[in-house]
Every structure is written in structure tokens, then in C-alpha cells.
Enzyme design. Sequence first.
Site: not given
Length: 312
Positions: A151, A200, A18
Site C-alpha cells: 500500500n 492505506d 481505491e
Amino acid sequence: MLEVQRIDAIEVGNTLGEGVLWNHKEQSVWWTDIHECKLYRLSWPGRELEVFDTPERLCAFAFTDRENCIVAAFETGFALFDYRQGKILWQKTLLEKGSGLRFNDGKIDRQGRFWAGTMAEDGREDAAGVLYCLEANGVVSQQESNIFISNGCCWDVNSSHFYFADSPRRSIYRYKFDARRGDIGQRELFARTMFGIYPDGATVDSEGYLWSAQWRGARIQRYSPDGKLAGAIPVPVSQPTCVTFGGPDLDLMFVTTAKESLNEWTLDREWQAGNLFVFKTPFKGVMGFRFNTAQLLDKLVQPVPSEELVPA
């Protein structure tokens, strides 16, 4: 699909890769594996990989003006973290461990504030997430609530709008942004993903187009400034998590991915899940920004008074 060239897949096998960022000063790409408590640094184009342990799950981060130091959103709150010494220099805890909540996505704005939001991971049905903003003086403000999973934090090229996604709602929102004050206005729906596909991590290119990693969608989706679909880049795994532009000309796209939640059969098919993918594109990103640590130097390893958490 957009015409790009995939030039590399860095085999790191992240559980939940991430927060990928480009560091133009060091010519390196950075990201986190949240669940494994790891921070990655990859020199580019040398491809020399360094991995640093973190004291908690590192959910989001940004670079600072201090050598070997990031501003971090760990699972329980904000911190300044010296990754080479493995030492927390300053921190502001906002969540209790074991509360069922943790921080998730975050990013720094062009004025040097660090934004990060939270999410529930205990299966609760209410939208318990909150979006916070950390100022350079250590003051934390609550900017938004009623969020399932925070997000996609990013800003348009002139800092007039802030983009933010709530993944389970399959929605990307846009807010008017007061760059001087650091305030967001009323939210409006910018775009929605298809059923079973979730927005995302995100970034904005030099033309003002939004790029969103599409969890379970196996692609990076590009949106025009008015929210219309403007092409996509396919990714050879179903769970891309975040995207950034980097490289000497800011025309390389770096994409983190995850193997979390994939069963054995899917992992056999998606054997590259969890790797970092690199694409050569005809698009360019914008330069990143840094958090100024000077005002917090006198607060190193000292707790921040709770009254500094103020409502927006």
C-alpha cells in the site's frame, strides 16, 4: 484537525473504492472499485460520471500517453488496457488466478515507471507479497518482498525517497530512491499508525508532506518529511482507502472509501461508506505523470518472455 471544507460526497457506494488519481489533461478524477471490476471517471467540476467494466479486478492503474488507455495492475499482473473498447492491448501475467495472491496498490513515478505490489487474500500467515516495477520497455523487476499488504506507493517531491506501507504491520516505510536507475535502497521506518488503524493509499503534497488514508481510522493523516504527525482530515466513514489532490488549482482532496467488511449495524451508521469525498484544502498537490507506451506498441497482444522478469 486541519481546517478544510467538505464540498461533496459522490454517491457511488463502492465495495472497495481505491487508487484515486487526478487527470489534469481531462480535468477529471478517476478511481477503481476493485471487487466490482469497475473503473470510474468523474469530470470536474461538471460531475459527469462514466463507469467502465474491467476484465479482472483492477487493483491499481496510471494514465498513459495513449488515448483511452491506462497501464493497469489487474489482480494477476500488468497490462495496457483500452477502457473504451474493453480490450487488453498488452499484458504480463505474474500471478495465477486462484493462487490466493493478488495485486493491490500501485503508482507511477516521475520517470514514468509503474510500481505495484501484491498481497495475500487467502488468510495465510506468511508475508507473501512482493513489490514490482514495470519499465516502459515491458521489463518487470522485483523490488521488495516479505510484504503482507502492499500500500501507499508514492515519492517525495524531488524523487529522492520512495514511500511504501505494509498495512497489517501498521507501518509506513521510506526508502532512498535512485531516480535514474529506478532502484530503492535500504528501508527505514517512517511512521506507525495506532493500534487498530492501518495505513492505506497515500500521496505527497507540494510541501513534501505525506498524506495517508487511514483504514479503520476515519481520517486522512498528514506527516511531515521527518515522519511527525502534522494534522489530519476527518472522514465521515471508518474506511478511507486512498487520497489524491486535484482540481484546476490542485487544492481539492479526493478520497475513496469502502464498505467492504462492514456489518449491517455499521453500514446503517456509516451510510456514506463507499462514496467519493471531496474536500477544499489550503494545500496543493503535485502534477501526475504518465506511462510511455511507445516501446510496447510492437508487443501488443504478444506475451512477454518470462526472462524479462529480473531480480532487483
